[in-house]
Scaffold this motif. Sequence first.
Motif, mmCIF file in Angstrom:
data_model
loop_
_atom_site.group_PDB
_atom_site.id
_atom_site.type_symbol
_atom_site.label_atom_id
_atom_site.label_comp_id
_atom_site.label_asym_id
_atom_site.label_seq_id
_atom_site.Cartn_x
_atom_site.Cartn_y
_atom_site.Cartn_z
ATOM 1 N N GLY A 38 5.443 15.102 -8.263
ATOM 2 C CA GLY A 38 5.376 13.788 -7.598
ATOM 3 C C GLY A 38 6.572 12.928 -7.969
ATOM 4 N N MET A 39 6.969 12.966 -9.249
ATOM 5 C CA MET A 39 8.133 12.182 -9.688
ATOM 6 C C MET A 39 9.402 12.720 -9.042
ATOM 7 S SD MET A 39 7.460 11.106 -13.646
ATOM 8 C CE MET A 39 7.176 12.716 -14.318
ATOM 9 N N GLU A 40 9.486 14.048 -8.943
ATOM 10 C CA GLU A 40 10.675 14.640 -8.300
ATOM 11 C C GLU A 40 10.780 14.199 -6.845
ATOM 12 O OE1 GLU A 40 11.458 18.823 -10.664
ATOM 13 O OE2 GLU A 40 10.163 18.824 -8.930
ATOM 14 N N ARG A 41 9.634 14.135 -6.180
ATOM 15 C CA ARG A 41 9.633 13.739 -4.753
ATOM 16 C C ARG A 41 10.015 12.275 -4.582
ATOM 17 N NH1 ARG A 41 5.001 16.912 -4.217
ATOM 18 N NH2 ARG A 41 3.680 15.126 -4.647
ATOM 19 N N GLY A 98 0.806 -1.225 0.000
ATOM 20 C CA GLY A 98 0.000 0.000 0.000
ATOM 21 C C GLY A 98 0.833 1.266 0.000
ATOM 22 N N LEU A 99 2.021 1.222 -0.637
ATOM 23 C CA LEU A 99 2.889 2.405 -0.660
ATOM 24 C C LEU A 99 2.470 3.337 -1.806
ATOM 25 C CD1 LEU A 99 6.342 0.787 0.157
ATOM 26 C CD2 LEU A 99 4.591 1.667 1.693
ATOM 27 N N MET A 100 1.350 3.955 -1.582
ATOM 28 C CA MET A 100 0.741 4.782 -2.621
ATOM 29 C C MET A 100 1.687 5.880 -3.127
ATOM 30 S SD MET A 100 -1.029 7.774 -3.324
ATOM 31 C CE MET A 100 -1.856 8.548 -1.967
ATOM 32 N N ASP A 101 2.287 6.622 -2.196
ATOM 33 C CA ASP A 101 3.141 7.750 -2.590
ATOM 34 C C ASP A 101 4.312 7.309 -3.456
ATOM 35 O OD1 ASP A 101 1.641 9.627 -1.364
ATOM 36 O OD2 ASP A 101 2.736 9.548 0.533
ATOM 37 N N LYS A 102 4.880 6.147 -3.128
ATOM 38 C CA LYS A 102 6.030 5.648 -3.890
ATOM 39 C C LYS A 102 5.597 5.266 -5.309
ATOM 40 C CE LYS A 102 9.849 3.149 -1.943
ATOM 41 N NZ LYS A 102 10.732 4.243 -1.753
ATOM 42 N N LEU A 103 4.371 4.747 -5.426
ATOM 43 C CA LEU A 103 3.931 4.228 -6.726
ATOM 44 C C LEU A 103 3.400 5.303 -7.673
ATOM 45 C CD1 LEU A 103 2.327 0.858 -5.732
ATOM 46 C CD2 LEU A 103 3.969 1.179 -7.556
ATOM 47 N N VAL A 104 2.557 6.199 -7.168
ATOM 48 C CA VAL A 104 1.900 7.128 -8.096
ATOM 49 C C VAL A 104 2.884 8.093 -8.749
ATOM 50 C CG1 VAL A 104 -0.377 6.986 -7.027
ATOM 51 C CG2 VAL A 104 1.228 8.727 -6.244
ATOM 52 N N GLY A 105 3.999 8.390 -8.040
ATOM 53 C CA GLY A 105 4.988 9.281 -8.635
ATOM 54 C C GLY A 105 6.177 8.532 -9.192
ATOM 55 N N ASN A 106 5.931 7.270 -9.541
ATOM 56 C CA ASN A 106 7.021 6.437 -10.046
ATOM 57 C C ASN A 106 6.946 6.370 -11.581
ATOM 58 O OD1 ASN A 106 8.726 4.308 -10.711
ATOM 59 N ND2 ASN A 106 7.380 2.729 -9.860
ATOM 60 N N ARG A 120 -1.636 2.842 -12.628
ATOM 61 C CA ARG A 120 -1.597 4.020 -13.520
ATOM 62 C C ARG A 120 -2.899 4.810 -13.413
ATOM 63 N NH1 ARG A 120 1.291 0.552 -16.931
ATOM 64 N NH2 ARG A 120 -0.584 -0.186 -17.990
ATOM 65 N N ARG A 121 -3.990 4.047 -13.391
ATOM 66 C CA ARG A 121 -5.293 4.706 -13.290
ATOM 67 C C ARG A 121 -5.385 5.497 -11.983
ATOM 68 N NH1 ARG A 121 -10.738 1.108 -13.388
ATOM 69 N NH2 ARG A 121 -12.163 2.633 -12.527
ATOM 70 N N TYR A 122 -4.891 4.888 -10.905
ATOM 71 C CA TYR A 122 -4.901 5.580 -9.615
ATOM 72 C C TYR A 122 -4.008 6.822 -9.691
ATOM 73 C CZ TYR A 122 -5.203 6.228 -4.606
ATOM 74 O OH TYR A 122 -5.463 6.748 -3.369
ATOM 75 N N SER A 123 -2.866 6.670 -10.373
ATOM 76 C CA SER A 123 -1.901 7.759 -10.446
ATOM 77 C C SER A 123 -2.514 9.009 -11.074
ATOM 78 C CB SER A 123 -0.672 7.312 -11.248
ATOM 79 O OG SER A 123 0.204 8.377 -11.440
ATOM 80 N N PHE A 124 -3.136 8.860 -12.232
ATOM 81 C CA PHE A 124 -3.616 10.118 -12.822
ATOM 82 C C PHE A 124 -4.923 10.597 -12.215
ATOM 83 C CE2 PHE A 124 -6.860 9.248 -15.996
ATOM 84 C CZ PHE A 124 -6.614 7.949 -16.408
ATOM 85 N N MET A 125 -5.657 9.708 -11.538
ATOM 86 C CA MET A 125 -6.811 10.164 -10.747
ATOM 87 C C MET A 125 -6.291 11.014 -9.585
ATOM 88 S SD MET A 125 -9.520 8.863 -12.007
ATOM 89 C CE MET A 125 -9.615 7.818 -13.434
ATOM 90 N N ASN A 126 -5.173 10.578 -9.007
ATOM 91 C CA ASN A 126 -4.575 11.251 -7.861
ATOM 92 C C ASN A 126 -4.079 12.652 -8.233
ATOM 93 O OD1 ASN A 126 -3.320 11.114 -5.112
ATOM 94 N ND2 ASN A 126 -1.462 11.375 -6.330
ATOM 95 N N ASN A 158 14.170 9.883 -6.409
ATOM 96 C CA ASN A 158 15.561 9.919 -5.984
ATOM 97 C C ASN A 158 16.227 8.542 -6.221
ATOM 98 O OD1 ASN A 158 17.737 11.160 -4.708
ATOM 99 N ND2 ASN A 158 17.253 10.126 -2.779
ATOM 100 N N PRO A 159 17.369 8.398 -6.847
ATOM 101 C CA PRO A 159 18.302 9.462 -7.218
ATOM 102 C C PRO A 159 18.118 9.996 -8.645
ATOM 103 C CG PRO A 159 19.334 7.365 -7.604
ATOM 104 C CD PRO A 159 17.945 7.072 -7.143
ATOM 105 N N TRP A 160 17.042 9.644 -9.293
ATOM 106 C CA TRP A 160 16.887 10.110 -10.683
ATOM 107 C C TRP A 160 16.264 11.500 -10.676
ATOM 108 C CZ3 TRP A 160 19.906 6.615 -12.120
ATOM 109 C CH2 TRP A 160 19.776 5.316 -11.670
ATOM 110 N N MET A 161 17.082 12.498 -10.574
ATOM 111 C CA MET A 161 16.583 13.851 -10.449
ATOM 112 C C MET A 161 16.746 14.617 -11.760
ATOM 113 S SD MET A 161 15.294 13.828 -7.586
ATOM 114 C CE MET A 161 14.813 15.531 -7.364
ATOM 115 N N PRO A 162 15.793 15.543 -12.051
ATOM 116 C CA PRO A 162 15.867 16.317 -13.288
ATOM 117 C C PRO A 162 17.207 17.008 -13.441
ATOM 118 C CG PRO A 162 13.813 16.744 -12.143
ATOM 119 C CD PRO A 162 14.630 15.884 -11.250
#
Length: 373
Positions: free
Chosen positions: A181-184, A56-64, A94-100, A187-191
Amino acid sequence: MAEEISPDLGFIKDIIAWGGDSLKKCFQCATCAVICPLSTDTKPFPRKEMIWAQWGLMDKLVGNPDIWLCHQCNDCSLHCPRGAKPGDVLASVRRYSFMNYAFPRFMGRLLSDIRNLPYLLALPMIIFIILLASIGHLNIPEGEIVFSRFFPIFYIDVVFITVSLLALLSAGIGISNFWKGMERNSNPWMPGTGMGLIPSIISTVTQVLGHNKFKDCGVNKDRYRAHLLVFYGFVGLFITTNIILVLVDFLHIETPLPFIHPAKILGNVSGIAVLVGITLVLLNRLKNKDITIATSYDWVFIWMIYALVISGILTEVTRLAGIPFLAYPIYLIHLVVVFYIIGYLPYSKLAHLLYRSVAMVYSRYSGREGIII
Ligand code: SF4
Ligand code: SF4
């Protein structure tokens, strides 16, 4: 210090409800990550996504970004020894991600529930009926069928330009939320640590135009042609709409355009491309129904594309056949479907194209190696 894990139970519930119900079967063998044609040795997926989803690691997944690098070919689902269907779990994530990330968020939720479909279609119909009633056009015009005599071009422009701008704004805010979300989470893949932003965009656009990643799929190879047809069909319809806007609004050319007018030909060919493409998508889903689940959300998208193309074709056929009592109502239905496709785009399956493209740009820009080809 060990990282504290706080599972989001609502997230797990949604993932399971949206087609990821096989999630708990995964026992982390990593076959999927080895089989996946788009995964790499150094940045593998979807094994880690499976465990994150189980926890249930939502934050890790939606911005992945990795969840968007998956093109749902389902090679992994075919070979998973536990029948955990990682391809479907990722689709659900993915569906959850863009709903979020959707803006406003309640629209994402509304679109994700098939029970809201009647209300979502009723909204444009009510707007059109009120508009037509207020200008005294709520009747079938006499004489030759000319749609602008029923629904004046000025009002079409006002409605659809407004809807398009609102959709653009919503999509822009959603994408910006996604990027943050991806930036958060990446890590370590930063823009800035990978390719430059412009080369990242050019490389992504080139890949999207060629649909190269779809070619790597094994089980679902046919999706390449299907997606290509739908994609270029929509591009053609978009170009046609803008050409007609210029012809009618700026050059004051009368409609309907003759059958052999280049814009008309482009529109018809594009409509047929979408029709053939979406039929291939449908056949492909039926063929692979044991490997992948088609949720009600997927079906609504497929039927709405059919509704768009078929109502467009019937509008033209009934006009040419001179049947006003059919042509005008079908035209009105067609406008309702066009409103649905454009207005709700940031929350529908069409938004996948935006989110996946942005994830691909981010991956290049942030130095996440292995997907740069
Ligand atoms: S999803 Fe299947 S193949 Fe992948 S790690 Fe889990 S059990 Fe193994
Ligand atoms: S569905 Fe295809 S692209 Fe996605 S993770 Fe599975 S094998 Fe890889």
